[in-house]
Design an enzyme around this catalytic site. Structure first.
Site, mmCIF file in Angstrom:
data_model
loop_
_atom_site.group_PDB
_atom_site.id
_atom_site.type_symbol
_atom_site.label_atom_id
_atom_site.label_comp_id
_atom_site.label_asym_id
_atom_site.label_seq_id
_atom_site.Cartn_x
_atom_site.Cartn_y
_atom_site.Cartn_z
ATOM 1 N N GLY A 223 0.361 -17.788 -8.748
ATOM 2 C CA GLY A 223 0.196 -18.611 -9.930
ATOM 3 C C GLY A 223 -0.022 -20.083 -9.675
ATOM 4 N N CYS B 166 0.867 -1.185 0.000
ATOM 5 C CA CYS B 166 0.000 0.000 0.000
ATOM 6 C C CYS B 166 0.896 1.224 0.000
ATOM 7 C CB CYS B 166 -0.861 0.048 1.253
ATOM 8 S SG CYS B 166 -2.165 -1.160 1.303
HETATM 9 C C1 LIG Z 1 -8.823 -9.731 -8.161
HETATM 10 C C2 LIG Z 1 -7.733 -9.793 -7.145
HETATM 11 C C3 LIG Z 1 -7.853 -9.062 -5.958
HETATM 12 C C4 LIG Z 1 -6.841 -9.081 -5.001
HETATM 13 N N1 LIG Z 1 -6.989 -8.392 -3.830
HETATM 14 C C5 LIG Z 1 -6.013 -8.450 -2.879
HETATM 15 C C6 LIG Z 1 -6.161 -7.776 -1.625
HETATM 16 O O1 LIG Z 1 -7.188 -7.159 -1.350
HETATM 17 N N2 LIG Z 1 -5.135 -7.838 -0.730
HETATM 18 C C7 LIG Z 1 -3.988 -8.537 -0.994
HETATM 19 O O2 LIG Z 1 -3.090 -8.568 -0.161
HETATM 20 N N3 LIG Z 1 -3.837 -9.207 -2.147
HETATM 21 C C8 LIG Z 1 -4.807 -9.180 -3.104
HETATM 22 N N4 LIG Z 1 -4.648 -9.877 -4.281
HETATM 23 C C9 LIG Z 1 -3.418 -10.646 -4.506
HETATM 24 C C10 LIG Z 1 -3.636 -12.145 -4.230
HETATM 25 O O3 LIG Z 1 -3.994 -12.377 -2.885
HETATM 26 C C11 LIG Z 1 -2.355 -12.923 -4.570
HETATM 27 O O4 LIG Z 1 -1.300 -12.454 -3.770
HETATM 28 C C12 LIG Z 1 -1.977 -12.783 -6.029
HETATM 29 O O5 LIG Z 1 -3.132 -12.774 -6.839
HETATM 30 C C13 LIG Z 1 -1.037 -13.876 -6.522
HETATM 31 O O6 LIG Z 1 -1.606 -15.148 -6.399
HETATM 32 P P1 LIG Z 1 -2.389 -15.888 -7.600
HETATM 33 O O7 LIG Z 1 -1.484 -15.858 -8.792
HETATM 34 O O8 LIG Z 1 -2.665 -17.268 -7.072
HETATM 35 O O9 LIG Z 1 -3.642 -15.111 -7.840
HETATM 36 C C14 LIG Z 1 -5.672 -9.846 -5.236
HETATM 37 C C15 LIG Z 1 -5.556 -10.583 -6.425
HETATM 38 C C16 LIG Z 1 -6.568 -10.564 -7.365
HETATM 39 C C17 LIG Z 1 -6.385 -11.359 -8.633
#
Ligand SMILES: Cc1cc2nc3c(=O)[nH]c(=O)nc-3n(C[C@H](O)[C@H](O)[C@H](O)COP(=O)(O)O)c2cc1C
Ligand SMILES: Cc1cc2nc3c(=O)[nH]c(=O)nc-3n(C[C@H](O)[C@H](O)[C@H](O)COP(=O)(O)OP(=O)(O)OC[C@H]3O[C@@H](n4cnc5c(N)ncnc54)[C@H](O)[C@@H]3O)c2cc1C
Ligand SMILES: Cc1cc2nc3c(=O)[nH]c(=O)nc-3n(C[C@H](O)[C@H](O)[C@H](O)COP(=O)(O)OP(=O)(O)OC[C@H]3O[C@@H](n4cnc5c(N)ncnc54)[C@H](O)[C@@H]3O)c2cc1C
Ligand SMILES: Cc1cc2nc3c(=O)[nH]c(=O)nc-3n(C[C@H](O)[C@H](O)[C@H](O)COP(=O)(O)O)c2cc1C
Ligand code: FES
Ligand code: FES
Lengths: 300, 252, 300, 252
Positions: free
Chosen positions: C240, C126
Site C-alpha cells: 500500500g 504458493c
Molecule cells: C497485479 C498484481 C500482480 C502481482 N503478482 C505477484 C507475483 O507474481 N509474485 C509476488 O510475489 N507478488 C505479486 N504481487 C504482490 C505485490 O508484489 C505486492 O506484494 C502487493 O501488491 C502489495 O503491495 P502494493 O500494495 O504496493 O501493491 C502482485 C500484485 C498485484 C497487484
C-alpha cells in the site's frame, strides 16, 4: 426480513457490532425498527479504564482503534444497562472477554439469567494470559476451551467471534462448532499499525490497533465465506459493511445475518439504510426473505 | 442531534490561510450552544467525519472556521457554493455560564477562535462584560473578526498587540473560557484551574459510542470529548496524558 | 539514498514490486534513476497462461487480483529478458514460484549465473501441492524447506517474501532466516473475495484474489515491523505504499528498503515521487541516508 | 504515452444521460490514433484510473463520451469546467486501415460510438467511403453526433431507423470496425470474422504491467487489452471466455 440464527429468530438480518454501539443507549438518530439485534461493547469481569489517547487513527477507507476494552465491569452492566435492554424489542448480546477460560466462565455464570441478556458473543481475540499472551482465537484448542467453558454455564445462544489473523479460519470454526457454539461471527478487526513521522513512534498510544471499515471488506467476505463452508451452524458476517450491497455480499457468500460497525460512525443511519436496501433488493427480485437469496457456498 | 444535508453558502478569509465556511443547516443553527461542535462528512472524501466547532450562527446558517491542515480540511476549503456536506450536530457539552458572573475573559489561540464567538455573544446576552484575548504566532495569523467589549491581541513575535502568549496577556475575570492548542490549554489550567477549556481529540463517531475521543482525567479514567466534553473544567484534565500534538492551531 | 540489504548495496531504498512492473520493459514514464531495483513478475519453471478474466476488481482503497502467475516460463525469461536486465544499472530479482521445494530448487539452479539475474525473491504464497495445497508460507517447516532448497543452489542474494495470513509472522520469519535467507520481504497480498450480486457469484473468475493497495498498509506496516523485530536480517517493507510518507512509515518501523506495487498503476511516476519525497524528508532533517532514520524497533 | 494534468473545458449532452467531456491534453491530442484510449484518474476519487476511448480531437483538446454507470463515471460527470483530471495516454493499439480498402462500415452500439468518430475521420482522410451504423435501445439513446458518408440507425424498438440490432442493419464492406458491448462484438465476429473490434475489460494499470486486462484468445492464452488491444481481429478472440457483463452500453 426475519432470519433464524440457530434457534433464535431475529426480526431483521442486521445487528449493531460490538464496540461501535456502546450499550445501545446513545444512538438518537437510528430508527430502531431496523435493528435485528445488537451486541454490547466488550465487557470484562471487572471495570477497565482502557488505553490512553490517541486511541484511533484514520487509514485509507478504514480506521485503527485501540480502546482497550474500557468498560464498567459486569456488575455495573447488570445494574445500569440490562434493565433497559429488558424493555427493548430486539435482543442484546453481551460481548464477553477474559484472560483465561475461567474468567469467561465466571462472566457467563454472572450474566446468565439476567433479564435483558439475550445471549453471549465470545470475543476470542483476547490474549490468553495463562499461555503467555497468545490469542485464544489463534489456537483451535484454546478457542474450543473457552467456548466449552461458556457453553457449560448457559442455555442462552452462544456466538463465537472469530479473529481474522489465522492461516486457516476453517480449523478454528470447526473447533468452536464442536465445542458447542450456536453461531459464528466473522470477523473481528485485523491488527495494524501506523507511524507518526513527527515523533518516529506509533500514532496509537497502544502502538497497534484493530483495522475496521470498508478497507477490510473483501478480506472479511472471504473469511466469513471460508467459515461458512467449514461449519453447519450459522455465520454472521462482519467487516466493512456500509451499504445494502455490502451486506448482500456476505449473505450471498453464505452468512445468515450481518453486523455493521464502523459505518455507523460515518452515517448514524447506516443500519436503517442497509436494512431498507436489502428489503428493496429482495423485493425487486421477488424474494420474500434473506434466506431465499441464492448462495455461493460450495462445500469443501 | 440532527443529520443535515447542508448546502455550502459562502466562504470568507479571516486570517492568513484561515477561512470561515457558511452552510445552511436550520435545525442545528436554531439549537447549537456555545462550545458545541458539528461532525462533517462528504463524498468523495475521507472515511471519517471531521469535527468543527460552530463559530457563528447567522439565521438558518452555521459557520465554521478552518485552515487546511490535512486532506479533509483541504477538501472542505476547495468546495464551492452549492456543494453539499453532511452535517451532524449539535454535538457535545459546551460552555456553562453559571449564576451571575460579572466579567469573562475569553482566551483563544489561533484557530481557537472557533468556539469563542458564540460564547462571547451568549455572555454578552447575559450581561457579562467580555474581554477577548486573541493569540497567534504573528499579525497575519490573527483572526480579523471578534466579539466582546474589550479586545487584546497577543503575538509571539510582537508584530501586533502584546508580545507573548494570549494566556500571559489575559487579565483575570469571574469566568475564564479558553480554546486553542492543547498545550495552550495546559497553560490556562496552570493559571486558572477553574477555567472552562474546549479540548481536541481524534474522534471516531462524535456521538459517544466508540470511546475513541478519550480525555484523561485527573481523578483517573477517561471521559468522552464528544459527550462529556469538549468543554472541561481545566483542573479536571490530566494534561500530561492528553496528547498535545493534535493541535490544529499555530500558536503555542 | 543508498541502502545496504545484507551484502547488496542498492542505490536507493525503493524497488518495484513483483507482478506490478512486468519484466521492467513497459514503464515508459518512470525515471529509472529512482529505482533501487526491481523484482520481476513471478515465474514458474514452465509457461503458464494464467486465469480467465475477470482478473481484477477494485475495492475500497485497494484491488483484488487473480492473475494466476501468467508467464513465459524460465527458458523464455532467460532468453528474452535477462539479456536486457544485464545492461541495466539496477539489480533485477526474479520472483520464483513452485509447487514443491524441488521445483523452486530447479528454477534457482537454472537461473543462477545467468547474466542479468541479481538474486531471488522466493514467493512462498504458493500452494504446496505435495502437502494437499497448503501454502508454503503458512508453515514454518515448509517455508524453511523451500528457502533451504534455494539457498543451496545459489550464492546470489535470496529474499523470502512472506505471506500475511498467518497468526504469528515472527515464527515464519525466524524459520526462513535460519534456513539461510538474506532478507525478508513483507508482505504479499491478503486473500479476499468480492461477490457480483447480478450473478450471485464471485466477481473474479478465480473466485478469490490478492488484496493490495493503501487499504492494507496499516496491516503491512504491522507485519513488516513484527518480522523486523523477530530477525537480524534486513526486512523489505511492502503493502500500500503510494507516497514518501507511506514508505517512511515502513522504514521507521524497522525496514531497510521498500517495494511499491499497486500505486504505480495509479501513478506511473509513483516510485520517483516516493524516492524524491524521502530524499526531501531526510534533507529537511539533516539526515544523510535512510539508515540514519530513527527507528521504532523494540526487540522482543 | 503522456501523463497530463488535464483541465476540463466543457461538457455537452449527446443522447439521454450520455455526455461528451472535453479536456485540455495537447500531447495526447496530437498523437492519439483511432481506437486508442486514455486512462483517467482524479483525487478524491476511486483508487484505480478509468479507461475511456478518445472520441474526438479538437485542437489541443480531447473528448471522451460517457454515461454514469458507477461511482467513477458519476464523479467525472459532476465535474465542472476548470476541474482537473490526470490523463494517461494515448494507450493501446487502435484500428488499422491496411492497404487500399474502398469502403468501411462502422458498427457502434450505445456508447460504442466512443471509438468510432476518430476512425470515421481517419477512414475519410484515406479516401474510404464510410457507412456508420448506430445502434441503441431506443431513439433517445442514439448519439446525436456522427461522421461518415452514410448513416444508418438501428433501434431495438424501431423508434428510429431500422428495428433490430446494428449488426443486422449493417451492409458489408471492405473494412468492418466495431465497438460496443462485448455481446454485440461477438455477433460481429460471427458475421465478419475479419472485422476489427474494440473490446472492454477491467483494467488495473492500462500500461501493460499488471496482466489484469486479459483477453482470451482462440489460439489459447491471453493478450493484454491495454497493449495488444483494445482492438482485435474479431476471429482471434475466444468470445465464450470474454466476460460479457462488463458491457457499458445499453444495446445488445
Ligand atoms: C497485479 C498484481 C500482480 C502481482 N503478482 C505477484 C507475483 O507474481 N509474485 C509476488 O510475489 N507478488 C505479486 N504481487 C504482490 C505485490 O508484489 C505486492 O506484494 C502487493 O501488491 C502489495 O503491495 P502494493 O500494495 O504496493 O501493491 C502482485 C500484485 C498485484 C497487484
Ligand atoms: C471538538 C473539536 C472541534 C474542532 N473544531 C475545529 C475548528 O473549529 N476549526 C478547525 O480548523 N479545526 C477544528 N478541530 C480540528 C479538526 O477536526 C481537524 O483539524 C481536522 O479533523 C483535520 O482533518 P484533516 O483531514 O484536514 O487532517 P488529517 O489529514 O486527518 O490530519 C492532519 C492533522 O490534523 C489533526 N487531526 C486529524 N484528525 C483530527 C480529528 N478528528 N480531531 C482532531 N485533530 C485531528 C492531526 O494533528 C493531524 O496530524 C476540532 C476538533 C475537535 C475534536
Ligand atoms: C479500452 C476501454 C475503453 C473504454 N471506453 C469507454 C468510453 O469511451 N466511454 C465509456 O463510457 N466507457 C468506456 N469504457 C468503460 C469504462 O471504463 C467504465 O464504464 C468505467 O470504468 C466504469 O467506472 P465506474 O467507476 O463508473 O463504474 P464502477 O462503479 O467501477 O462499476 C460499474 C460497472 O462498470 C463496469 N466497469 C467498471 N470498471 C471498469 C473498467 N475498468 N473497465 C470496463 N468496465 C468497467 C462494470 O460493468 C461495473 O459493474 C472503456 C473501457 C475500456 C477498457
Ligand atoms: C471503536 C471500535 C471498538 C470495538 N470494540 C469491540 C469490542 O469491544 N469487542 C469486539 O468483539 N469487537 C469490537 N470491535 C470490532 C467490531 O465489532 C467489528 O468486528 C469490526 O469493527 C469490523 O466491522 P466494521 O468494519 O463494520 O467496523 C470494535 C470496533 C471498533 C471500530
Ligand atoms: S468520538 Fe466516538 S465516543 Fe467520542
Ligand atoms: S491493464 Fe494492466 S496489463 Fe493491461
Amino acid at each position: 426480513m426475519s432470519v433464524d440464527v440457530g434457534a433464535l429468530t431475529l426480526r431483521g438480518p442486521i445487528l449493531a457490532a460490538s464496540g461501535t454501539f456502546g450499550y445501545g443507549t446513545e444512538v438518537p438518530l437510528l430508527e430502531r425498527r431496523a435493528l435485528g439485534g445488537m451486541v454490547s461493547k466488550g465487557i470484562f469481569l471487572r471495570p477497565r479504564s482502557g488505553t490512553p489517547p490517541p486511541r484511533i487513527v484514520e487509514t485509507p477507507s478504514g480506521m485503527l482503534n485501540a480502546i482497550g476494552l474500557q468498560g464498567p465491569g459486569v456488575e455495573a452492566l447488570i445494574r445500569d444497562y440490562a434493565p433497559k435492554w429488558a424493555e427493548w424489542d430486539f435482543p442484546v448480546f453481551v460481548n464477553i472477554n477474559g484472560e483465561s477460560a475461567a474468567e469467561y466462565a465466571e462472566l457467563t455464570a454472572r450474566l446468565d439469567g439476567v433479564p435483558g441478556v439475550a445471549g453471549f458473543e465470545i470475543n476470542i481475540s483476547c490474549p490468553n494470559v495463562e499461555q503467555g499472551g497468545l490469542y485464544f482465537g489463534n489456537d483451535p484448542r484454546a478457542a474450543a476451551a473457552v467456548t466449552d467453558a461458556v457453553r457449560k454455564r448457559t442455555r442462552l445462544p452462544v456466538w463465537v467471534k472469530l479473529t481474522p489473523m489465522v492461516s486457516d479460519i476453517g480449523v478454528i470454526a470447526r473447533a468452536v462448532e464442536a465445542a458447542g457454539a450456536d453461531a459464528l461471527c466473522a470477523i473481528n478487526t485485523f491488527v495494524g499499525m501506523s507511524i507518526d513521522l513527527n515523533v518516529y513512534q506509533p500514532r496509537l498510544s497502544f502502538r497497534t490497533g484493530g483495522l475496521s471499515g470498508p478497507a477490510i471488506r473483501p478480506l472479511a467476505v472471504h473469511l466469513a465465506h471460508q467459515a461458512a463452508r467449514a461449519v453447519r451452524i450459522p455465520v454472521i458476517g462482519i467487516g466493512g459493511i456500509a451499504t445494502a450491497e455490502d451486506a448482500l455480499e456476505f449473505l450471498v457468500a453464505g452468512c445468515t445475518a450481518v453486523q455493521v460497525g464502523t459505518a455507523t460512525f460515518v452515517n448514524p443511519r447506516a443500519i436503517a439504510e442497509v436494512h431498507d436496501g436489502i428489503a428493496a433488493f429482495l423485493g425487486a427480485r421477488g424474494l420474500s426473505s434473506p434466506a431465499d437469496l441464492p448462495r455461493y457456498l460450495p462445500r469443501d | 442531534m440532527f443529520l443535515v444535508d447542508a448546502r455550502i453558502t459562502g466562504k470568507r478569509l479571516v486570517a492568513r490561510d484561515m477561512y470561515v465556511i457558511t452552510m445552511h443547516a436550520p435545525p442545528i443553527a436554531s439549537t447549537v450552544l456555545p462550545g458545541q461542535f458539528v461532525n462533517i462528512g462528504w463524498s468523495p472524501g475521507p472515511m471519517l467525519r471531521r469535527p468543527f466547532s460552530v463559530y457563528r450562527v447567522d439565521g438558518e446558517r452555521i459557520e465554521i472556521v478552518l485552515k487546511a491542515v490535512g486532506v479533509g480540511t483541504a477538501q472542505l476549503l476547495s468546495m464551492t457554493q452549492g456543494d453539499r456536506v453532511s452535517c451532524l450536530g449539535p454535538l457535545g457539552h459546551g460552555f456553562e455560564f453559571g449564576a451571575g458572573p460579572r466579567s469573562a475573559v475569553l482566551v483563544s489561540g489561533g484557530l481557537g477562535v472557533a468556539s469563542m464567538t458564540l460564547a462571547a455573544r451568549q455572555a454578552a446576552s447575559l450581561g457579562i462584560r467580555v474581554t477577548w484575548v486573541h493569540g497567534a504566532r504573528t499579525k497575519e495569523d490573527l483572526c480579523s473578526e471578534s466579539d466582546g467589549d474589550d479586545l487584546i491581541w497577543a503575538t509571539d513575535d510582537g508584530s501586533k498587540g502584546v508580545k507573548g502568549t494570549a494566556v500571559a496577556a489575559a487579565p483575570d475575570a469571574d469566568l475564564v473560557l479558553a480554546c486553542g492548542p492543547n498545550r495552550m490549554l495546559a497553560a490556562v489550567a496552570a493559571r486558572w484551574p477553574e477555567a472552562q477549556v474546549a479540548v481536541e481529540t481524534y474522534m471516531g463517531c462524535g456521538t459517544g459510542v466508540c470511546l475513541g475521543c478519550a480525555v484523561p482525567l485527573k481523578r483517573g479514567g477517561y471521559d468522552r470529548a464528544c459527550r462529556e466534553g469538549p468543554v472541561y473544567r481545566a483542573s479536571d484534565i490530566d494534561w500530561a496524558t492528553l496528547p498535545s500534538h493534535l493541535s490544529y492551531a499555530a500558536t503555542p
